[in-house]
Design a protein around this motif. Structure first.
Motif, short mmCIF file in Angstrom:
data_model
loop_
_atom_site.label_atom_id
_atom_site.label_comp_id
_atom_site.label_asym_id
_atom_site.label_seq_id
_atom_site.Cartn_x
_atom_site.Cartn_y
_atom_site.Cartn_z
N SER A 1 0.82 -1.20 0.00
CA SER A 1 0.00 0.00 0.00
C SER A 1 0.86 1.26 0.00
O SER A 1 0.59 2.21 -0.75
N ILE A 2 1.90 1.28 0.81
CA ILE A 2 2.78 2.45 0.88
C ILE A 2 3.51 2.65 -0.44
O ILE A 2 3.62 3.78 -0.94
N GLN A 3 3.98 1.56 -1.04
CA GLN A 3 4.65 1.68 -2.34
C GLN A 3 3.69 2.20 -3.40
O GLN A 3 4.07 3.04 -4.23
N PHE A 4 2.46 1.74 -3.40
CA PHE A 4 1.48 2.20 -4.37
C PHE A 4 1.18 3.68 -4.16
O PHE A 4 1.10 4.45 -5.13
N GLN A 5 1.01 4.10 -2.91
CA GLN A 5 0.73 5.51 -2.63
C GLN A 5 1.91 6.40 -3.06
O GLN A 5 1.70 7.48 -3.62
N ALA A 6 3.13 5.93 -2.82
CA ALA A 6 4.30 6.71 -3.23
C ALA A 6 4.36 6.82 -4.75
O ALA A 6 4.68 7.88 -5.31
N THR A 7 4.04 5.73 -5.43
CA THR A 7 4.04 5.74 -6.89
C THR A 7 2.97 6.70 -7.42
O THR A 7 3.21 7.44 -8.38
N ALA A 8 1.82 6.70 -6.79
CA ALA A 8 0.75 7.61 -7.20
C ALA A 8 1.17 9.07 -6.98
O ALA A 8 0.87 9.93 -7.83
N GLN A 9 1.86 9.35 -5.89
CA GLN A 9 2.34 10.72 -5.65
C GLN A 9 3.37 11.14 -6.69
O GLN A 9 3.35 12.29 -7.16
N VAL A 10 4.27 10.23 -7.06
CA VAL A 10 5.25 10.54 -8.10
C VAL A 10 4.53 10.82 -9.42
O VAL A 10 4.87 11.77 -10.14
N ARG A 11 3.54 10.00 -9.73
CA ARG A 11 2.77 10.21 -10.96
C ARG A 11 2.09 11.58 -10.93
O ARG A 11 2.11 12.33 -11.91
N ASN A 12 1.51 11.95 -9.79
CA ASN A 12 0.84 13.24 -9.67
C ASN A 12 1.82 14.39 -9.87
O ASN A 12 1.50 15.38 -10.53
N LYS A 13 3.02 14.25 -9.32
CA LYS A 13 4.04 15.30 -9.49
C LYS A 13 4.47 15.40 -10.94
O LYS A 13 4.68 16.51 -11.46
N LEU A 14 4.61 14.26 -11.62
CA LEU A 14 5.00 14.28 -13.03
C LEU A 14 3.91 14.93 -13.89
O LEU A 14 4.22 15.72 -14.79
N VAL A 15 2.67 14.61 -13.62
CA VAL A 15 1.57 15.21 -14.37
C VAL A 15 1.52 16.71 -14.12
O VAL A 15 1.34 17.51 -15.05
N GLN A 16 1.70 17.13 -12.88
CA GLN A 16 1.71 18.56 -12.56
C GLN A 16 2.86 19.27 -13.25
O GLN A 16 2.68 20.37 -13.79
N ALA A 17 4.05 18.64 -13.26
CA ALA A 17 5.19 19.25 -13.95
C ALA A 17 4.92 19.35 -15.45
O ALA A 17 5.26 20.37 -16.08
N TYR A 18 4.28 18.34 -16.03
CA TYR A 18 3.94 18.38 -17.45
C TYR A 18 2.98 19.54 -17.74
O TYR A 18 3.18 20.29 -18.69
N HIS A 19 1.97 19.70 -16.88
CA HIS A 19 1.02 20.79 -17.08
C HIS A 19 1.71 22.15 -16.91
O HIS A 19 1.42 23.08 -17.67
N ASP A 20 2.61 22.25 -15.95
CA ASP A 20 3.33 23.51 -15.76
C ASP A 20 4.17 23.86 -16.98
O ASP A 20 4.22 25.02 -17.40
N ILE A 21 4.82 22.86 -17.54
CA ILE A 21 5.66 23.12 -18.73
C ILE A 21 4.79 23.49 -19.92
O ILE A 21 5.12 24.39 -20.69
N MET A 22 3.66 22.80 -20.07
CA MET A 22 2.79 23.08 -21.21
C MET A 22 2.15 24.47 -21.10
O MET A 22 1.83 25.09 -22.11
#
Length: 113
Positions: free
Chosen positions: A88-109
């Motif tokens: 569960s902790i690994q999945f939550q950490a992966t989801a947070q990394v994904r959220n940060k990557l999506v946010q960074a993509y939106h910021d760059i776009m």
């Protein structure tokens, strides 16, 4: 002449060495040849490895849970709970990394060039 425990002739010799090194033409050091080319880190491979690790952890937790439910005496409830929490902790950490990557993509776009 000796000043405060330091021989001034040694200082002069060191200064002369530094001057000689500074006036010497700079030679490029020979390139170090290695037998194997150094691989650059690849983001997609690192991401795939992390996702595979999360999947393996979830599979292990599910397997332990099924074995416990089937009545396997070699599996403790504490082992099942710990493996489930790790997954569960690994999945939550992966989801947070994904959220940060999506946010960074939106910021760059959204950047104005």
């Amino acid at each position: 002449m000796r000043t405060g425990g330091i021989d001034s002739s040694q200082i002069q010799a060191m200064i002369a060495q530094l001057h000689a090194a500074a006036t010497r033409p700079s030679a490029t050091p020979p390139a170090i040849q290695t037998e194997q080319a150094v691989q650059k880190p690849d983001f997609s491979n690192a991401l795939k490895g992390a996702l595979d690790s999360v999947q393996a952890s979830q599979d292990q937790a599910e397997g332990l849970s099924k074995r416990f439910q089937m009545g396997d005496d070699s599996v403790n409830l504490s082992d099942v709970m710990i493996s489930m929490q790790k997954a569960s902790i690994q999945f939550q950490a992966t989801a947070q990394v994904r959220n940060k990557l999506v946010q960074a993509y939106h910021d760059i776009m959204n950047m104005q060039v």
